[in-house]
Design an enzyme around this catalytic site. Sequence first.
Site, PDB file in Angstrom:
ATOM      1  N   TYR A  34     -40.890   0.614  13.068  1.00  0.00           N
ATOM      2  CA  TYR A  34     -39.448   0.585  13.272  1.00  0.00           C
ATOM      3  C   TYR A  34     -38.738   1.481  12.264  1.00  0.00           C
ATOM      4  O   TYR A  34     -39.332   1.977  11.308  1.00  0.00           O
ATOM      5  CB  TYR A  34     -38.923  -0.854  13.159  1.00  0.00           C
ATOM      6  CG  TYR A  34     -38.868  -1.378  11.745  1.00  0.00           C
ATOM      7  CD1 TYR A  34     -40.030  -1.750  11.070  1.00  0.00           C
ATOM      8  CD2 TYR A  34     -37.652  -1.464  11.068  1.00  0.00           C
ATOM      9  CE1 TYR A  34     -39.980  -2.208   9.761  1.00  0.00           C
ATOM     10  CE2 TYR A  34     -37.597  -1.934   9.757  1.00  0.00           C
ATOM     11  CZ  TYR A  34     -38.757  -2.303   9.112  1.00  0.00           C
ATOM     12  OH  TYR A  34     -38.708  -2.748   7.818  1.00  0.00           O
ATOM     13  N   HIS A 103     -57.377  -7.863  20.771  1.00  0.00           N
ATOM     14  CA  HIS A 103     -57.082  -7.193  19.511  1.00  0.00           C
ATOM     15  C   HIS A 103     -57.192  -5.680  19.600  1.00  0.00           C
ATOM     16  O   HIS A 103     -56.360  -4.960  19.079  1.00  0.00           O
ATOM     17  CB  HIS A 103     -57.971  -7.732  18.391  1.00  0.00           C
ATOM     18  CG  HIS A 103     -57.575  -9.102  17.919  1.00  0.00           C
ATOM     19  ND1 HIS A 103     -57.537 -10.189  18.762  1.00  0.00           N
ATOM     20  CD2 HIS A 103     -57.186  -9.551  16.715  1.00  0.00           C
ATOM     21  CE1 HIS A 103     -57.134 -11.255  18.087  1.00  0.00           C
ATOM     22  NE2 HIS A 103     -56.916 -10.896  16.831  1.00  0.00           N
ATOM     23  N   LYS A 148     -44.046   1.979   8.063  1.00  0.00           N
ATOM     24  CA  LYS A 148     -42.923   1.061   8.316  1.00  0.00           C
ATOM     25  C   LYS A 148     -43.264   0.222   9.541  1.00  0.00           C
ATOM     26  O   LYS A 148     -42.767   0.446  10.643  1.00  0.00           O
ATOM     27  CB  LYS A 148     -41.593   1.815   8.467  1.00  0.00           C
ATOM     28  CG  LYS A 148     -40.406   0.952   7.991  1.00  0.00           C
ATOM     29  CD  LYS A 148     -39.163   1.780   7.736  1.00  0.00           C
ATOM     30  CE  LYS A 148     -37.968   0.909   7.396  1.00  0.00           C
ATOM     31  NZ  LYS A 148     -38.018   0.217   6.102  1.00  0.00           N
ATOM     32  N   GLU A 180     -42.214  -2.417  -5.391  1.00  0.00           N
ATOM     33  CA  GLU A 180     -40.904  -2.178  -4.767  1.00  0.00           C
ATOM     34  C   GLU A 180     -40.273  -3.498  -4.382  1.00  0.00           C
ATOM     35  O   GLU A 180     -40.880  -4.553  -4.527  1.00  0.00           O
ATOM     36  CB  GLU A 180     -41.057  -1.283  -3.535  1.00  0.00           C
ATOM     37  CG  GLU A 180     -41.910  -1.908  -2.432  1.00  0.00           C
ATOM     38  CD  GLU A 180     -41.933  -1.101  -1.140  1.00  0.00           C
ATOM     39  OE1 GLU A 180     -40.999  -0.338  -0.858  1.00  0.00           O
ATOM     40  OE2 GLU A 180     -42.913  -1.260  -0.396  1.00  0.00           O
ATOM     41  N   LEU A 204     -43.264   1.798   0.517  1.00  0.00           N
ATOM     42  CA  LEU A 204     -42.668   2.537   1.627  1.00  0.00           C
ATOM     43  C   LEU A 204     -41.767   3.604   0.997  1.00  0.00           C
ATOM     44  O   LEU A 204     -40.898   3.265   0.188  1.00  0.00           O
ATOM     45  CB  LEU A 204     -41.852   1.553   2.486  1.00  0.00           C
ATOM     46  CG  LEU A 204     -41.370   1.952   3.884  1.00  0.00           C
ATOM     47  CD1 LEU A 204     -40.128   2.823   3.812  1.00  0.00           C
ATOM     48  CD2 LEU A 204     -42.444   2.633   4.716  1.00  0.00           C
TER      49      LEU A 204
HETATM   50  C1  LIG Z   1     -37.283   0.354   4.821  1.00  0.00           C
HETATM   51  C2  LIG Z   1     -37.854  -0.044   3.513  1.00  0.00           C
HETATM   52  C3  LIG Z   1     -37.419   0.532   2.302  1.00  0.00           C
HETATM   53  C4  LIG Z   1     -36.214   1.435   2.189  1.00  0.00           C
HETATM   54  O1  LIG Z   1     -36.310   2.575   2.979  1.00  0.00           O
HETATM   55  P1  LIG Z   1     -34.979   3.354   3.400  1.00  0.00           P
HETATM   56  O2  LIG Z   1     -35.510   4.446   4.250  1.00  0.00           O
HETATM   57  O3  LIG Z   1     -34.336   3.847   2.181  1.00  0.00           O
HETATM   58  O4  LIG Z   1     -34.128   2.390   4.146  1.00  0.00           O
HETATM   59  C5  LIG Z   1     -38.107   0.203   1.142  1.00  0.00           C
HETATM   60  N1  LIG Z   1     -39.118  -0.678   1.152  1.00  0.00           N
HETATM   61  C6  LIG Z   1     -39.539  -1.276   2.288  1.00  0.00           C
HETATM   62  C7  LIG Z   1     -40.668  -2.251   2.215  1.00  0.00           C
HETATM   63  C8  LIG Z   1     -38.916  -0.981   3.499  1.00  0.00           C
HETATM   64  O5  LIG Z   1     -39.324  -1.585   4.616  1.00  0.00           O
END
Ligand SMILES: *Cc1c(COP(=O)(O)O)cnc(C)c1O
Length: 288
Positions: A34, A103, A148, A180, A204
Amino acid sequence: MTVETVFLNGEFVKRKDAKVDIEDRGYQFGDGIYEVIRVYNGEVFTMDEHMERLYQSAEKMKLKIPFEFKELSSIVFKLIEVNEVQEGSVYMQVSRGISPRQHHFPAGDVSGSVIAYTKEMKRPLKQMQEGVTAMLVEDIRWLRCDIKSLNLLGNLLAKEEAASRGHFEAIQHRGETVTEGSSSNAFIVKDGTIFTHPATNLILNGITRRVIKELADKNGVPFVEKTFTVDELLSAEEIFIASTTSEVMPVVKVDDVTIGQGVPGSLTTKLQELFSKRIKEDCKVQAV
Ligand SMILES: *Cc1c(COP(=O)(O)O)cnc(C)c1O
């Protein structure tokens, strides 16, 4: 208010008519990806970067998006137009499609399911001005956090733990190393230098993170992609997190530890200003 239009597998339909199949692999397995893209002043912010990351996430999990980059972009633009979004976001997801539950991946003729919809949303200006609090949570996620993916259970457990204690975000760490936030990237300021976890498989790589790096580089602010520890986080001069919806968000307290003076730091504030300026330039905002 007009009835919201959404995009579902090739068609624009009213939201109440948009139904998902019970055997959609996104629904059953979280087998999909997504993006959340920001809209300011009716204009899409960092559109191409988000679209590119969507295709990169797809490639990493061997998922074929049944639309070309340009087609998918025009779908996003059309949704914003028909829903008359001024300040808001677009959510877009692609799953591996509908097939009997098993799966392993379905045969190549099963097309991915694509959905997209818009939402009205204001910038979180008050929180950006005052700062927010965060909680340290052990990072229990898998080792492909660079995708993502719809599979967000680790992120959700972290966020829930933080939110249930009144915190805005969970800042995750693998052992001593800070990775993060649950839905944001984390940054510290130490001796006037910004540090953030390098863009490896453990985080990410946020689009907001990339914009911040670009702004820092352009404005002579030292920006280093290097891991930092929980101790370094707690003793940092400033902390901020960043994401599409949170922008540059100061963190003024982590657990019981007050960061700096307990108010947004000067470098964080400077980055917020640079970020706002960038939004105004890119999205043709006239007045402040
Ligand atoms: C989406 C997301 C971010 C931030 O990404 P942006 O592109 O700046 O919105 C950071 N960490 C995770 C785990 C995310 O899913």
